[in-house]
Design an enzyme around this catalytic site. Structure first.
Site, PDB file in Angstrom:
ATOM      1  N   ASP A   1      38.084  40.529  39.496  1.00  0.00           N
ATOM      2  CA  ASP A   1      36.620  40.606  39.355  1.00  0.00           C
ATOM      3  C   ASP A   1      36.118  42.025  39.123  1.00  0.00           C
ATOM      4  O   ASP A   1      35.020  42.382  39.540  1.00  0.00           O
ATOM      5  CB  ASP A   1      35.917  39.994  40.592  1.00  0.00           C
ATOM      6  CG  ASP A   1      36.398  38.575  40.860  1.00  0.00           C
ATOM      7  OD1 ASP A   1      36.689  37.867  39.875  1.00  0.00           O
ATOM      8  OD2 ASP A   1      36.493  38.187  42.033  1.00  0.00           O
TER       9      ASP A   1
ATOM     10  N   GLY B   1      35.371  43.216  36.284  1.00  0.00           N
ATOM     11  CA  GLY B   1      34.504  43.259  35.102  1.00  0.00           C
ATOM     12  C   GLY B   1      35.334  43.242  33.812  1.00  0.00           C
ATOM     13  O   GLY B   1      34.900  43.733  32.771  1.00  0.00           O
TER      14      GLY B   1
ATOM     15  N   ASN C   1      42.051  29.971  37.816  1.00  0.00           N
ATOM     16  CA  ASN C   1      41.702  30.750  39.009  1.00  0.00           C
ATOM     17  C   ASN C   1      40.933  31.998  38.565  1.00  0.00           C
ATOM     18  O   ASN C   1      40.217  32.607  39.348  1.00  0.00           O
ATOM     19  CB  ASN C   1      42.947  31.134  39.835  1.00  0.00           C
ATOM     20  CG  ASN C   1      44.084  31.704  39.011  1.00  0.00           C
ATOM     21  OD1 ASN C   1      44.096  31.595  37.787  1.00  0.00           O
ATOM     22  ND2 ASN C   1      45.066  32.293  39.660  1.00  0.00           N
ATOM     23  N   ALA C   2      41.097  32.380  37.313  1.00  0.00           N
ATOM     24  CA  ALA C   2      40.352  33.509  36.753  1.00  0.00           C
ATOM     25  C   ALA C   2      38.939  33.056  36.395  1.00  0.00           C
ATOM     26  O   ALA C   2      38.726  31.918  35.993  1.00  0.00           O
ATOM     27  CB  ALA C   2      41.056  34.022  35.503  1.00  0.00           C
TER      28      ALA C   2
ATOM     29  N   HIS D   1      36.005  35.039  34.169  1.00  0.00           N
ATOM     30  CA  HIS D   1      35.628  36.271  33.465  1.00  0.00           C
ATOM     31  C   HIS D   1      34.227  36.107  32.872  1.00  0.00           C
ATOM     32  O   HIS D   1      34.018  35.246  32.009  1.00  0.00           O
ATOM     33  CB  HIS D   1      36.648  36.580  32.356  1.00  0.00           C
ATOM     34  CG  HIS D   1      38.018  36.842  32.884  1.00  0.00           C
ATOM     35  ND1 HIS D   1      39.120  37.017  32.083  1.00  0.00           N
ATOM     36  CD2 HIS D   1      38.475  36.978  34.163  1.00  0.00           C
ATOM     37  CE1 HIS D   1      40.181  37.239  32.837  1.00  0.00           C
ATOM     38  NE2 HIS D   1      39.823  37.210  34.102  1.00  0.00           N
TER      39      HIS D   1
ATOM     40  N   THR E   1      34.725  30.321  42.424  1.00  0.00           N
ATOM     41  CA  THR E   1      34.490  29.459  43.590  1.00  0.00           C
ATOM     42  C   THR E   1      33.138  29.697  44.257  1.00  0.00           C
ATOM     43  O   THR E   1      32.776  28.955  45.176  1.00  0.00           O
ATOM     44  CB  THR E   1      35.596  29.673  44.658  1.00  0.00           C
ATOM     45  OG1 THR E   1      35.582  31.070  45.011  1.00  0.00           O
ATOM     46  CG2 THR E   1      36.960  29.290  44.147  1.00  0.00           C
TER      47      THR E   1
ATOM     48  N   ARG F   1      32.454  31.922  46.306  1.00  0.00           N
ATOM     49  CA  ARG F   1      32.623  32.529  47.632  1.00  0.00           C
ATOM     50  C   ARG F   1      32.086  33.962  47.652  1.00  0.00           C
ATOM     51  O   ARG F   1      32.193  34.677  46.661  1.00  0.00           O
ATOM     52  CB  ARG F   1      34.114  32.586  48.004  1.00  0.00           C
ATOM     53  CG  ARG F   1      34.720  31.235  48.310  1.00  0.00           C
ATOM     54  CD  ARG F   1      36.202  31.363  48.648  1.00  0.00           C
ATOM     55  NE  ARG F   1      37.000  31.728  47.480  1.00  0.00           N
ATOM     56  CZ  ARG F   1      38.313  31.924  47.523  1.00  0.00           C
ATOM     57  NH1 ARG F   1      38.964  31.838  48.647  1.00  0.00           N
ATOM     58  NH2 ARG F   1      38.977  32.216  46.423  1.00  0.00           N
TER      59      ARG F   1
HETATM   60  P1  GDP Z   1      36.316  39.686  35.880  1.00  0.00           P
HETATM   61  O1  GDP Z   1      36.955  38.553  36.590  1.00  0.00           O
HETATM   62  O2  GDP Z   1      37.071  40.969  36.038  1.00  0.00           O
HETATM   63  O3  GDP Z   1      36.004  39.396  34.446  1.00  0.00           O
HETATM   64  O4  GDP Z   1      34.906  39.928  36.609  1.00  0.00           O
HETATM   65  P2  GDP Z   1      33.843  38.790  37.011  1.00  0.00           P
HETATM   66  O5  GDP Z   1      33.159  38.333  35.799  1.00  0.00           O
HETATM   67  O6  GDP Z   1      34.459  37.772  37.898  1.00  0.00           O
HETATM   68  O7  GDP Z   1      32.878  39.635  37.944  1.00  0.00           O
HETATM   69  C1  GDP Z   1      32.226  40.772  37.494  1.00  0.00           C
HETATM   70  C2  GDP Z   1      30.712  40.567  37.669  1.00  0.00           C
HETATM   71  O8  GDP Z   1      30.046  41.802  37.503  1.00  0.00           O
HETATM   72  C3  GDP Z   1      30.115  39.650  36.611  1.00  0.00           C
HETATM   73  O9  GDP Z   1      29.037  38.963  37.185  1.00  0.00           O
HETATM   74  C4  GDP Z   1      29.626  40.629  35.539  1.00  0.00           C
HETATM   75  O10 GDP Z   1      28.554  40.090  34.763  1.00  0.00           O
HETATM   76  C5  GDP Z   1      29.159  41.769  36.381  1.00  0.00           C
HETATM   77  N1  GDP Z   1      29.286  43.118  35.765  1.00  0.00           N
HETATM   78  C6  GDP Z   1      30.231  43.579  34.919  1.00  0.00           C
HETATM   79  N2  GDP Z   1      30.032  44.886  34.665  1.00  0.00           N
HETATM   80  C7  GDP Z   1      28.939  45.250  35.358  1.00  0.00           C
HETATM   81  C8  GDP Z   1      28.250  46.488  35.546  1.00  0.00           C
HETATM   82  O11 GDP Z   1      28.608  47.531  35.015  1.00  0.00           O
HETATM   83  N3  GDP Z   1      27.154  46.475  36.364  1.00  0.00           N
HETATM   84  C9  GDP Z   1      26.732  45.345  37.009  1.00  0.00           C
HETATM   85  N4  GDP Z   1      25.668  45.444  37.788  1.00  0.00           N
HETATM   86  N5  GDP Z   1      27.355  44.171  36.859  1.00  0.00           N
HETATM   87  C10 GDP Z   1      28.456  44.128  36.067  1.00  0.00           C
HETATM   88  P1  IMO Z   2      39.759  37.186  37.893  1.00  0.00           P
HETATM   89  O1  IMO Z   2      40.613  37.065  36.662  1.00  0.00           O
HETATM   90  C1  IMO Z   2      39.566  37.304  42.296  1.00  0.00           C
HETATM   91  C2  IMO Z   2      42.808  35.299  44.456  1.00  0.00           C
HETATM   92  C3  IMO Z   2      42.255  34.151  45.283  1.00  0.00           C
HETATM   93  C4  IMO Z   2      43.247  34.163  46.435  1.00  0.00           C
HETATM   94  C5  IMO Z   2      44.560  34.505  45.743  1.00  0.00           C
HETATM   95  C6  IMO Z   2      45.439  33.291  45.433  1.00  0.00           C
HETATM   96  O2  IMO Z   2      38.459  36.500  37.811  1.00  0.00           O
HETATM   97  O3  IMO Z   2      39.679  38.611  38.352  1.00  0.00           O
HETATM   98  P2  IMO Z   2      45.196  31.379  43.619  1.00  0.00           P
HETATM   99  O4  IMO Z   2      44.119  30.369  43.407  1.00  0.00           O
HETATM  100  O5  IMO Z   2      45.432  32.287  42.461  1.00  0.00           O
HETATM  101  O6  IMO Z   2      46.462  30.753  44.122  1.00  0.00           O
HETATM  102  O7  IMO Z   2      44.650  32.278  44.839  1.00  0.00           O
HETATM  103  O8  IMO Z   2      44.211  35.140  44.524  1.00  0.00           O
HETATM  104  N1  IMO Z   2      42.432  35.292  43.020  1.00  0.00           N
HETATM  105  C7  IMO Z   2      41.407  35.975  42.518  1.00  0.00           C
HETATM  106  N2  IMO Z   2      40.468  36.736  43.113  1.00  0.00           N
HETATM  107  N3  IMO Z   2      39.558  37.179  40.945  1.00  0.00           N
HETATM  108  C8  IMO Z   2      40.510  36.445  40.328  1.00  0.00           C
HETATM  109  O9  IMO Z   2      40.614  36.350  38.988  1.00  0.00           O
HETATM  110  C9  IMO Z   2      41.474  35.776  41.120  1.00  0.00           C
HETATM  111  N4  IMO Z   2      42.514  34.980  40.829  1.00  0.00           N
HETATM  112  C10 IMO Z   2      43.088  34.702  41.999  1.00  0.00           C
HETATM  113  O10 IMO Z   2      40.940  34.407  45.713  1.00  0.00           O
HETATM  114  O11 IMO Z   2      42.957  35.230  47.320  1.00  0.00           O
HETATM  115 MG    MG Z   3      36.487  37.078  37.980  1.00  0.00          MG
END
Ligand code: GDP
Ligand code: IMO
Ligand code: MG
Length: 423
Positions: free
Chosen positions: A13, A15, A38-39, A41, A300, A302
């Protein structure tokens, strides 16, 4: 020719979705090579806000072709839904989406077992996303998996499903669950297959050809380094290889072709699920990070655990992946803090220790050493020019670079595509 890899350098997570969306504007191919749904993005651009779980985030760049290679595990229900959502939003996928028939499929029993194992482990649970990820990869490495290849042949799929259900239903029942009916699974999977058939085509020769033609390929990493099955905080990890080195096995592309490895790093640290987290905050600062950063899971929902930036972890991520550049995200989330702490390293019994010296239990015992920096108390949201950043923000970024040993090439100042500084 350029092959760029984007890897999450903390616990996910960071970004990655946003950075992939930006970089895909210069790419010909964007490739998901490991993990599953599980990802989550998130992409925010002129078309809207999209939380993608399986389809590569490059899908919004019209000339880009997207691939899901053999290292990815697929929940067909989620994949079909995501394809339909993108089609409804007006994106063409025919001739643009290529899915390897080598991908293993998540079957209903994988999800049930994920839940039952977590319950049985009680306090020691991993805090998985409940998507069946650990169980589908376990079947893959123990020769019990069922791949898309098997769906190409209905009889073969049926035979493998019978064998697996004989085994899995016994385990499910022993753990107090309900057995699964074969006919129902068979029927729904054949329906999914019909919808997916146009996209099932091995991406390997396409990518090989792309390399020959000097095209630009972007690999979209999922999760983060500290969720890596080998090098993460085991057993509080995920099942796949998250590191840049996993690309060869997970896609077929030789490691020597990779020229650029970009580590995506959040300006602070977050984690979902259980497991050690040395810089975690349990006070108002932690609450402020969660609120300002809207730190709730994309997959999820969470609440994410929040803490200060941990340079010990990111330094290790830089070294093990060979990061050539960093993309520092969510800088704007730190805007309201008058003081910002940064962990420079760990100590145990007054001696300096490294992340890799011990396991998850060891990480519970170490003491993070902090450097306190002055906050900037000014909005950086949407800034696109490094020089326009407040002095203290520039100092913070330079300190991150010094501590982790890699240059920050991109700074994200908001969720949207254009809220970015390119240095
Ligand atoms: P990823 O799994 O690495 O792609 O990240 P996620 O999408 O799960 O979580 C990142 C969250 O931060 C998302 O809600 C994005 O829209 C947000 N986000 C990404 N870059 C920035 C930033 O520079 N500033 C802020 N405030 N939010 C951001
Ligand atoms: P992105 O790509 C954050 C974490 C779960 C748990 C552990 C094992 O969005 O960054 P799993 O379901 O993979 O067996 O869970 O890994 N987890 C993540 N946490 N971002 C993710 O993906 C994750 N993918 C798995 O929360 O702790
Ligand atoms: Mg993510």
């Amino acid at each position: 020719m350029s092959i760029t890899v984007v890897i999450g350098s903390q616990w996910g997570d960071e970004g990655k979705g946003k950075i992939i969306d930006v970089l895909s504007l210069m790419a010909d191919f964007v490739v998901r090579f490991h993990g599953g749904n599980n990802a989550g993005h998130t992409v925010v651009n002129q078309y809207g806000k999209f939380p993608l779980h399986l389809i590569p985030c490059g899908i919004f760049a019209k000339k880009v072709k997207v691939c899901i290679t053999n290292g990815v595990v697929l929940d067909l229900e989620v994949l079909v839904a995501e394809i339909e959502l993108l089609k409804k939003a007006g994106f063409t996928l025919e001739g643009r989406l290529f899915i390897s028939p080598r991908c293993h499929m998540i079957l209903p029993y994988h999800k049930i077992l994920d839940k039952l194992y977590e319950e049985a482990k009680g306090k020691a649970k991993t805090g998985t996303t409940g998507r069946g990820i650990g169980h589908v990869y376990a079947d893959k490495v123990s020769y019990n998996g069922i791949r898309l290849f098997d769906l190409l042949n209905t009889a073969q799929f049926g035979e493998k499903l019978t064998i697996q259900l004989n085994i899995k239903n016994k385990i499910i029942q022993a753990l107090g669950g309900e057995p699964i009916d074969k006919k129902e699974v068979e029927e729904t999977f054949l329906e999914y297959f019909q919808k997916l058939e146009p996209y099932i085509k091995e991406p390997y020769p396409l990518l090989l050809q792309a390399i020959k033609e000097n095209r630009s390929i972007l690999f979209e990493g999922a999760h983060g380094v500290f969720l890596d099955n080998d090098w993460g905080t085991y057993p509080f990890v995920t099942a796949s290889t998250v590191l840049s080195g996993g690309i060869n096995a997970s896609s077929g592309i030789p490691a020597k072709e990779i020229k650029e490895v970009v580590g995506v790093v959040k300006a602070y640290t977050t984690r979902v699920g259980t497991g050690s987290f040395p810089t975690e905050l349990f006070d108002d600062d932690g609450e402020a990070l969660r609120k300002e950063g809207n730190e709730f899971g994309t997959t999820t929902g969470r609440a994410r655990r929040c803490g200060w930036f941990d340079a010990e972890l990111v330094r290790f991520a830089v070294q093990i992946n060979g990061f050539t550049k960093l993309a520092l995200t969510k800088l704007d989330v730190l805007d309201t803090f008058s003081e910002i702490k940064l962990c420079t390293g760990y100590e145990l019994n007054n001696k300096r220790v490294n992340y890799y010296d011990g396991d998850a239990v060891f990480l519970e015992k170490i003491k993070p050493v902090y450097k306190t920096m002055k906050g900037w108390k000014r909005s950086t949201r949407g800034i696109t020019d490094f020089e326009k950043l407040p002095l203290q923000a520039k100092q913070y970024i330079k300190e991150v670079e010094k501590q982790v040993g890699a240059p920050v090439a991109y700074i994200s100042t908001g969720p949207a595509r254009e809220e970015l500084i390119v240095r």
